[in-house]
Structures are given as C-alpha cells and as structure tokens.
Design a protein around this motif. Structure first.
Motif, PDB file in Angstrom:
ATOM      1  N   LYS A  23       0.828  -1.207   0.000  1.00 32.09           N
ATOM      2  CA  LYS A  23       0.000   0.000   0.000  1.00 32.09           C
ATOM      3  C   LYS A  23       0.862   1.257   0.000  1.00 32.09           C
ATOM      4  CE  LYS A  23      -3.743   2.553   0.722  1.00 32.09           C
ATOM      5  NZ  LYS A  23      -4.797   2.745  -0.297  1.00 32.09           N
TER       6      LYS A  23
ATOM      7  N   HIS B  20      -6.775  -8.840  -5.948  1.00 34.89           N
ATOM      8  CA  HIS B  20      -5.892  -7.674  -5.893  1.00 34.89           C
ATOM      9  C   HIS B  20      -5.784  -7.194  -4.448  1.00 34.89           C
ATOM     10  CE1 HIS B  20      -9.837  -5.671  -6.006  1.00 34.89           C
ATOM     11  NE2 HIS B  20      -9.238  -4.735  -5.283  1.00 34.89           N
TER      12      HIS B  20
ATOM     13  N   GLU C 179      -4.557  -3.326  -2.456  1.00 34.93           N
ATOM     14  CA  GLU C 179      -4.407  -1.914  -2.791  1.00 34.93           C
ATOM     15  C   GLU C 179      -2.942  -1.483  -2.790  1.00 34.93           C
ATOM     16  OE1 GLU C 179      -6.587   0.280  -3.914  1.00 34.93           O
ATOM     17  OE2 GLU C 179      -7.970  -1.410  -3.979  1.00 34.93           O
TER      18      GLU C 179
ATOM     19  N   PRO D 185      -5.183  -0.773  -7.613  1.00 30.30           N
ATOM     20  CA  PRO D 185      -5.121  -2.177  -7.214  1.00 30.30           C
ATOM     21  C   PRO D 185      -3.950  -2.917  -7.868  1.00 30.30           C
ATOM     22  CG  PRO D 185      -7.341  -1.558  -7.892  1.00 30.30           C
ATOM     23  CD  PRO D 185      -6.451  -0.440  -8.308  1.00 30.30           C
TER      24      PRO D 185
END
Length: 308
Positions: A210, A229, A231, A236
């Motif tokens: 992320k 997926h 993030e 994504p």
C-alpha cells in the motif's frame, strides 16, 4: 517483451523411505497424509508433461513459489535440488520456500542451503529475504513466508524485519521505474485461505505494498487458480495464484497448471498479458495434453488502462 512463467506447489514425489526417528514429529501426519491422499493426486507424470510444455514456450524466466517437497526429509530436499538443476539454470529460475519446505524446525535452513543458487539475490553473499533479481525490465522480489508450524497448521509469517526490508526494497525499485514482481508462497489478501493455513501477518505485506507499490504479486499455497488484488498507492495490484504443478485431473483442486505472463512497455505504460496453460480434463479418462485454458489482460497500477 519479457515472458515470465509462474508455477507453484509441485510437492515432488514419490515420498522416500523414512526412518521412524524422522517421523517422531509433525512429519508423521504429513507422511500418512501423503500415502493416503496426496500420492494419488500429486504425481510426477502430470508435472513432467507440464514442464515439457513450459519449456516449449521458452519463457525468459521462471518463478516458483514454494512447496517443492512434502515433509522436508533430507532426501526430499536433495532430490528437489536435482529437480531444480534439471528445470532451469539458477539465473533463469527464482524460488521462494513454502510451508512444506519448512515443515519442521531446521528444515528451512537445510532447504535454503541446498537451493541457495535459486534463492540468492543479485550480488548477495547468500540467502537473505527479501531478495532482488533484475531480469530485463523486471525486478523479482522474493519474500519468505515459510515457517515451521504445529501439527494440523500450515500458517506462514514474514516478520517485522523482513516487512521493513520489503517496503524499503519496493520503494527503491519503484524509483528506478522497473516492473516489480513480488513472489511469496502464502496469499497476502484477506480471506484467501482457511484460518489454520493463513499468512498470520498478511496485513504487513498489504501495508508495505500500500505504501511502496508493486506491479504484480504471485503466490501459491491454495492450489487454486485465482485473480484478486490488494491496494497499492496508484491503484489495485494484481495478485495471482496458480494451481499445483503436479495435481492430476479428477480431484477437488484444479488440474496441473502454470501461468505465462507477457510483460511489455515502460514505467507508467506497462502492459501485462496472462495466459493460463494446463490440463482441461476433469477426469483421468479424458486427460489430453497441456493447452491454453484462458487469457487475461491485467490492469497494472499507474498505467492509463488501470486508471481509466
């Protein structure tokens, strides 16, 4: 264009003869499970045919995401090294370990020593995770989730130190504009497997990606064909799992398969096409050859197609 093949969970057999003292541990459970269940499903004949097809496709590199062995006997680890040597040279094959490769305490160390040429980063003095191998436009980032776990458990863990290095590595590679492929055995997304088989600190992997980003995550462990997926900072990030490379048709998991990725473009304009290759047959009786099962165009974070 760079072509990357991904296979996982070959669970190489047959199981060698084991001494009673070798089985006085969690290995007894795995030994019985192999002879009662896995030996019928996971066979070398399907794996050999799959590997032959993969060689004909001539990928530039092969990613193997763990579970080479079953209960991590010394004989299994040595046999797996011979299999790796026959599969591809170390500069064209990258490996991360799975939970079966770390089945009991000490097994992961022995496997890492035996398979070191396939798990050592560019210029590194030995096996350290995460490792980095740059091939063409790709940077393969090998993460180890392999840990010895208790009876009836198949959990994984990467730990805080490896997480920190993973984040720093992905950030540095992101600044270089390469296509970052994270290799890990256990799935990092939520709810991907049963509680007793999960990556216990999967949230750490998700947090690292992320913050730092990646273009693609490859894993095994579940023996399923999934596309999900997690993030990233720019959208994504595709997370792809492939079925066991040795599973025969007619069982509860999909038949043997590998994925072939065709990656092209440059930073901010990557394209990634994924071809699933394996056995269409649902039973042993109608088993044919390896074939293309599906093709997918993956949305890579930060590219116009992913943003649209």
């Amino acid at each position: 264009m760079f072509r990357l093949a991904h296979l996982s969970d070959p669970h190489l057999g047959p199981m060698p003869d084991a001494r009673l003292r070798d089985l006085m541990s969690k290995r007894m459970i795995g030994y019985v499970n192999w002879h009662r269940n896995r030996a019928r499903a996971l066979t070398a004949s399907w794996l050999d045919r799959l590997v032959d097809d993969m060689r004909r496709q001539a990928p530039d590199h092969v990613a193997l995401t763990g579970d080479l062995v079953n209960i991590a006997l010394d004989q299994e680890i040595a046999a797996a090294r011979r299999w790796l040597d026959a599969l591809a040279p170390p500069d064209r094959l990258s490996v991360v370990p799975g939970n079966h490769d770390a089945y009991v305490p000490g097994a992961l160390r022995r496997a890492s020593e035996a398979w070191a040429p396939y798990m050592t980063g560019d210029g590194a003095p030995g096996v350290h995770f995460p490792y980095v191998r740059k091939r063409g436009p790709l940077a393969l980032v090998g993460v180890s989730s392999a840990r010895a776990s208790g009876p009836w458990f198949a959990t994984g863990r990467i730990g805080s130190r490896q997480t920190r290095h993973l984040r720093e590595t992905l950030e540095a590679l992101g600044a270089q504009g390469v296509f970052r492929v994270v290799m890990i055995h256990h799935p990092p997304q939520r709810g991907a497997t049963a509680w007793h088989k999960r990556l216990t600190d999967a949230s750490r992997v998700r947090a690292a990606i992320k913050r730092a980003g990646a273009e693609l995550v490859l894993h095994g462990h579940t023996h399923l064909a999934t596309r999900t997926h997690i993030e990233g900072p720019h959208g994504p990030v595709p997370v792809i799992c492939v079925p066991s490379a040795s599973n025969g048709p007619g069982h509860k998991r999909p038949a043997a398969r590998y994925n072939l990725f065709s990656i092209d473009g440059a930073h901010g304009a990557w394209t990634c096409e994924m071809e699933e290759r394996g056995f269409r047959a649902q039973t042993l009786e109608d088993a044919g050859g390896v074939d293309t099962l599906a093709r997918h165009s993956l949305a890579i974070p930060g590219t116009p197609a992913a943003v649209a």
